[in-house]
Scaffold this motif. Sequence first.
Motif, PDB file in Angstrom:
ATOM      1  N   PRO A   1      47.527  43.253  -5.645  1.00 50.09           N
ATOM      2  CA  PRO A   1      46.628  42.380  -6.401  1.00 50.09           C
ATOM      3  C   PRO A   1      47.326  41.866  -7.668  1.00 50.09           C
ATOM      4  CG  PRO A   1      45.582  44.501  -5.877  1.00 50.09           C
ATOM      5  CD  PRO A   1      47.041  44.652  -5.614  1.00 50.09           C
ATOM      6  N   GLN A   2      47.046  40.613  -8.019  1.00 45.82           N
ATOM      7  CA  GLN A   2      47.720  40.014  -9.180  1.00 45.82           C
ATOM      8  C   GLN A   2      46.716  39.672 -10.281  1.00 45.82           C
ATOM      9  OE1 GLN A   2      49.222  35.868  -9.387  1.00 45.82           O
ATOM     10  NE2 GLN A   2      51.265  36.769  -9.454  1.00 45.82           N
ATOM     11  N   ILE A   3      47.139  39.899 -11.534  1.00 49.53           N
ATOM     12  CA  ILE A   3      46.282  39.601 -12.693  1.00 49.53           C
ATOM     13  C   ILE A   3      46.990  38.599 -13.611  1.00 49.53           C
ATOM     14  CG2 ILE A   3      47.137  41.708 -13.858  1.00 49.53           C
ATOM     15  CD1 ILE A   3      43.622  40.684 -14.515  1.00 49.53           C
TER      16      ILE A   3
ATOM     17  N   ILE B   1      59.017  34.263  -0.755  1.00 53.01           N
ATOM     18  CA  ILE B   1      59.018  32.899  -0.217  1.00 53.01           C
ATOM     19  C   ILE B   1      57.593  32.358  -0.208  1.00 53.01           C
ATOM     20  CG2 ILE B   1      59.715  31.422   1.716  1.00 53.01           C
ATOM     21  CD1 ILE B   1      61.637  33.570   2.614  1.00 53.01           C
ATOM     22  N   GLY B   2      57.427  31.125  -0.692  1.00 52.21           N
ATOM     23  CA  GLY B   2      56.102  30.519  -0.742  1.00 52.21           C
ATOM     24  C   GLY B   2      55.992  29.317   0.169  1.00 52.21           C
ATOM     25  N   ARG B   3      56.300  28.147  -0.407  1.00 50.52           N
ATOM     26  CA  ARG B   3      56.068  26.904   0.327  1.00 50.52           C
ATOM     27  C   ARG B   3      56.806  26.865   1.663  1.00 50.52           C
ATOM     28  NH1 ARG B   3      57.863  23.372  -4.582  1.00 50.52           N
ATOM     29  NH2 ARG B   3      59.231  25.201  -4.681  1.00 50.52           N
ATOM     30  N   GLY B   4      58.020  27.427   1.702  1.00 46.51           N
ATOM     31  CA  GLY B   4      58.809  27.417   2.937  1.00 46.51           C
ATOM     32  C   GLY B   4      58.097  28.162   4.063  1.00 46.51           C
TER      33      GLY B   4
ATOM     34  N   MET C   1      57.168  22.885 -13.958  1.00 49.42           N
ATOM     35  CA  MET C   1      56.170  23.041 -12.885  1.00 49.42           C
ATOM     36  C   MET C   1      56.907  23.390 -11.586  1.00 49.42           C
ATOM     37  SD  MET C   1      53.217  22.329 -14.409  1.00 49.42           S
ATOM     38  CE  MET C   1      52.044  21.801 -13.197  1.00 49.42           C
ATOM     39  N   TYR C   2      56.858  22.485 -10.595  1.00 45.49           N
ATOM     40  CA  TYR C   2      57.580  22.770  -9.334  1.00 45.49           C
ATOM     41  C   TYR C   2      58.693  21.754  -9.117  1.00 45.49           C
ATOM     42  CZ  TYR C   2      53.988  26.121  -8.812  1.00 45.49           C
ATOM     43  OH  TYR C   2      53.179  27.200  -9.051  1.00 45.49           O
ATOM     44  N   LYS C   3      59.046  21.022 -10.200  1.00 51.33           N
ATOM     45  CA  LYS C   3      60.010  19.920 -10.059  1.00 51.33           C
ATOM     46  C   LYS C   3      61.434  20.384 -10.348  1.00 51.33           C
ATOM     47  CE  LYS C   3      56.658  16.462 -11.532  1.00 51.33           C
ATOM     48  NZ  LYS C   3      55.923  16.901 -12.717  1.00 51.33           N
TER      49      LYS C   3
ATOM     50  N   ALA D   1      54.679  34.715  -1.139  1.00 52.03           N
ATOM     51  CA  ALA D   1      54.271  34.352  -2.506  1.00 52.03           C
ATOM     52  C   ALA D   1      52.764  34.074  -2.559  1.00 52.03           C
ATOM     53  CB  ALA D   1      55.035  33.108  -2.962  1.00 52.03           C
ATOM     54  N   PRO D   2      52.138  34.388  -3.700  1.00 59.08           N
ATOM     55  CA  PRO D   2      50.701  34.075  -3.829  1.00 59.08           C
ATOM     56  C   PRO D   2      50.465  32.588  -4.099  1.00 59.08           C
ATOM     57  CG  PRO D   2      51.531  35.122  -5.851  1.00 59.08           C
ATOM     58  CD  PRO D   2      52.683  35.074  -4.887  1.00 59.08           C
ATOM     59  N   PHE D   3      49.414  32.045  -3.484  1.00 59.96           N
ATOM     60  CA  PHE D   3      49.014  30.642  -3.698  1.00 59.96           C
ATOM     61  C   PHE D   3      47.516  30.610  -3.892  1.00 59.96           C
ATOM     62  CE2 PHE D   3      53.123  29.811  -2.243  1.00 59.96           C
ATOM     63  CZ  PHE D   3      53.442  28.482  -2.475  1.00 59.96           C
TER      64      PHE D   3
ATOM     65  N   VAL E   1      56.037  42.595 -12.378  1.00 56.64           N
ATOM     66  CA  VAL E   1      55.849  41.334 -13.107  1.00 56.64           C
ATOM     67  C   VAL E   1      56.353  40.192 -12.236  1.00 56.64           C
ATOM     68  CG1 VAL E   1      56.905  40.022 -14.998  1.00 56.64           C
ATOM     69  CG2 VAL E   1      55.961  42.270 -15.457  1.00 56.64           C
ATOM     70  N   LYS E   2      55.650  39.044 -12.290  1.00 55.27           N
ATOM     71  CA  LYS E   2      56.192  37.828 -11.666  1.00 55.27           C
ATOM     72  C   LYS E   2      56.322  36.795 -12.777  1.00 55.27           C
ATOM     73  CE  LYS E   2      55.465  34.510  -7.905  1.00 55.27           C
ATOM     74  NZ  LYS E   2      54.790  33.300  -8.373  1.00 55.27           N
ATOM     75  N   CYS E   3      57.541  36.353 -13.042  1.00 60.25           N
ATOM     76  CA  CYS E   3      57.732  35.451 -14.181  1.00 60.25           C
ATOM     77  C   CYS E   3      58.640  34.289 -13.817  1.00 60.25           C
ATOM     78  CB  CYS E   3      58.323  36.225 -15.361  1.00 60.25           C
ATOM     79  SG  CYS E   3      59.976  36.858 -15.089  1.00 60.25           S
TER      80      CYS E   3
ATOM     81  N   TYR F   1      64.154  37.649  -6.033  1.00 59.57           N
ATOM     82  CA  TYR F   1      64.391  36.218  -6.263  1.00 59.57           C
ATOM     83  C   TYR F   1      63.275  35.396  -5.611  1.00 59.57           C
ATOM     84  CZ  TYR F   1      66.075  31.512  -5.964  1.00 59.57           C
ATOM     85  OH  TYR F   1      66.164  30.151  -6.079  1.00 59.57           O
ATOM     86  N   ASN F   2      62.830  34.361  -6.305  1.00 63.60           N
ATOM     87  CA  ASN F   2      61.841  33.421  -5.749  1.00 63.60           C
ATOM     88  C   ASN F   2      62.202  31.992  -6.143  1.00 63.60           C
ATOM     89  OD1 ASN F   2      58.646  32.292  -6.854  1.00 63.60           O
ATOM     90  ND2 ASN F   2      59.235  32.379  -4.712  1.00 63.60           N
ATOM     91  N   GLY F   3      62.109  31.088  -5.172  1.00 63.12           N
ATOM     92  CA  GLY F   3      62.267  29.658  -5.479  1.00 63.12           C
ATOM     93  C   GLY F   3      63.084  28.894  -4.467  1.00 63.12           C
ATOM     94  N   ASP F   4      62.400  27.921  -3.790  1.00 62.81           N
ATOM     95  CA  ASP F   4      63.071  26.921  -2.950  1.00 62.81           C
ATOM     96  C   ASP F   4      63.831  27.495  -1.761  1.00 62.81           C
ATOM     97  OD1 ASP F   4      62.057  25.378  -4.958  1.00 62.81           O
ATOM     98  OD2 ASP F   4      63.879  24.205  -5.298  1.00 62.81           O
ATOM     99  N   ILE F   5      63.321  28.562  -1.154  1.00 68.09           N
ATOM    100  CA  ILE F   5      63.899  28.997   0.129  1.00 68.09           C
ATOM    101  C   ILE F   5      63.043  28.341   1.214  1.00 68.09           C
ATOM    102  CG2 ILE F   5      64.413  30.948   1.664  1.00 68.09           C
ATOM    103  CD1 ILE F   5      64.665  32.709  -0.872  1.00 68.09           C
TER     104      ILE F   5
HETATM  105  C1  LIG Z   1      49.187  25.471  -5.228  1.00 69.68           C
HETATM  106  C2  LIG Z   1      49.956  26.640  -5.763  1.00 69.68           C
HETATM  107  C3  LIG Z   1      49.272  27.802  -6.146  1.00 69.68           C
HETATM  108  C4  LIG Z   1      49.972  28.909  -6.665  1.00 69.68           C
HETATM  109  N1  LIG Z   1      49.282  30.042  -7.041  1.00 69.68           N
HETATM  110  C5  LIG Z   1      49.971  31.101  -7.573  1.00 69.68           C
HETATM  111  C6  LIG Z   1      49.293  32.305  -7.993  1.00 69.68           C
HETATM  112  O1  LIG Z   1      48.066  32.463  -7.895  1.00 69.68           O
HETATM  113  N2  LIG Z   1      50.064  33.304  -8.521  1.00 69.68           N
HETATM  114  C7  LIG Z   1      51.433  33.198  -8.632  1.00 69.68           C
HETATM  115  O2  LIG Z   1      52.098  34.128  -9.110  1.00 69.68           O
HETATM  116  N3  LIG Z   1      52.077  32.083  -8.230  1.00 69.68           N
HETATM  117  C8  LIG Z   1      51.403  31.049  -7.697  1.00 69.68           C
HETATM  118  N4  LIG Z   1      52.086  29.948  -7.264  1.00 69.68           N
HETATM  119  C9  LIG Z   1      53.573  29.958  -7.288  1.00 69.68           C
HETATM  120  C10 LIG Z   1      54.153  30.490  -5.962  1.00 69.68           C
HETATM  121  O3  LIG Z   1      53.743  31.833  -5.746  1.00 69.68           O
HETATM  122  C11 LIG Z   1      55.715  30.476  -5.968  1.00 69.68           C
HETATM  123  O4  LIG Z   1      56.173  31.231  -7.066  1.00 69.68           O
HETATM  124  C12 LIG Z   1      56.285  29.062  -6.080  1.00 69.68           C
HETATM  125  O5  LIG Z   1      55.711  28.201  -5.093  1.00 69.68           O
HETATM  126  C13 LIG Z   1      57.824  29.076  -5.898  1.00 69.68           C
HETATM  127  O6  LIG Z   1      58.193  29.636  -4.659  1.00 69.68           O
HETATM  128  P1  LIG Z   1      58.616  28.705  -3.396  1.00 69.68           P
HETATM  129  O7  LIG Z   1      59.682  27.755  -3.881  1.00 69.68           O
HETATM  130  O8  LIG Z   1      59.108  29.674  -2.362  1.00 69.68           O
HETATM  131  O9  LIG Z   1      57.381  27.964  -2.984  1.00 69.68           O
HETATM  132  C14 LIG Z   1      51.400  28.841  -6.773  1.00 69.68           C
HETATM  133  C15 LIG Z   1      52.067  27.668  -6.383  1.00 69.68           C
HETATM  134  C16 LIG Z   1      51.385  26.579  -5.895  1.00 69.68           C
HETATM  135  C17 LIG Z   1      52.146  25.331  -5.500  1.00 69.68           C
END
Ligand SMILES: Cc1cc2nc3c(=O)[nH]c(=O)nc-3n(C[C@H](O)[C@H](O)[C@H](O)COP(=O)(O)O)c2cc1C
Length: 327
Positions: free
Chosen positions: A69-71, A223-226, A175-177, A12-14, A138-140, A198-202
């Motif tokens: 690349p993401q816009i 997968i992002g935070r994991g 948000m992320y809650k 996942a992008p951060f 799309v990422k939504c 699928y994305n979220g909380d893995i």
């Molecule tokens: C600090 C932070 C920055 C993020 N930046 C982006 C971003 O630039 N583009 C995007 O699509 N999502 C962004 N996200 C969301 C993550 O890509 C991801 O969708 C979200 O963390 C849920 O996935 P996870 O539960 O696996 O972490 C960001 C999340 C965080 C916490």
Amino acid sequence: MLLPKTHTLYLAPFQGITTQVFREIFTRHFPGTDKLFTAFFTGINNEKSLRSRRKELEKTSHNGVPVIPQILSKDAGEILLFGKLCHNMGFSEINWNLGCPFPRVARKMRGSGLLPYPEKIMEILETVFPSLPIKLSVKCRLGYHNADEIMALLPVFNKFPLSEIIVHARLGEQMYKGNVDTDTFRKVLQQSMHEMVYNGDIFSPADFEDITQQFPQLNYWMIGRGLLADPFLPGQLKGIPIPEPPLGVIRKYVDDLYYTYRKAFNDSLRTINVMKEFWSYLSLSFDRPERVFGKIKKCTSFDAYEDAVNFALNNYTWQGNGGKKIK
Ligand SMILES: Cc1cc2nc3c(=O)[nH]c(=O)nc-3n(C[C@H](O)[C@H](O)[C@H](O)COP(=O)(O)O)c2cc1C
């Protein structure tokens, strides 16, 4: 005998973390990831507006893993321009961010703030698609205020040849809650004609097992935070054993990241800030996360940072995230 199903895993992008430096170093040290995304670009009015972040688009892949690349935009012209620039640089796909939840973004009808307006999204896609020389995904989220929004939007998405739809199964307002809403995601899968991700909380192999059992028809997972907390996770999910000792690999990884940032930032202390952000996740896989991060968080010099990292690696144990929910 049936072969085990192969899953496709996306990083996942951060914003501020999954930079070009990070993507390069991460894929150098850890197997299992199949697609990488840049953090979102915004304010692309002409080719020059890319200038300060052009480095982010220098490589179309890292160690064989493609970059998308993401816009973040509500302007068809801007998305088209970004698509054309990325196409000229050799990318094969761009991703449209309809998920960013931050109020300063959402209030301006961007990111997840655009989800309550399917007619506006339709207008943008109608303008973009005929001239776009590159694939668009799309990422939504499920909506900004409520999950009816995605159900109203799916007929719009279904009209266009999107390459895939990545859904973070939360609302923008959350948000992320709170929890992910897998019931709504199930309805989305039934209504969508597109390839779905699928994305979220893995956060752990157990979380992955749970979600793959809920959605056995799905092959694509972001997968992002994991993964930031436990970089062995994607390999583990593909049955690749964790090397022994894991901290040997982690040490090489964090050193590589740190020295590459120092070089990229001309030895500026900005390196320390980026590494702190990164350690806020990685520390979660140690037996005493608050101790590991507490010491690193206080650093204001390279010497202090190096001491804090050595202390963490010599005194605490790597446990992997082990399924803790990450906030
Ligand atoms: C600090 C932070 C920055 C993020 N930046 C982006 C971003 O630039 N583009 C995007 O699509 N999502 C962004 N996200 C969301 C993550 O890509 C991801 O969708 C979200 O963390 C849920 O996935 P996870 O539960 O696996 O972490 C960001 C999340 C965080 C916490």
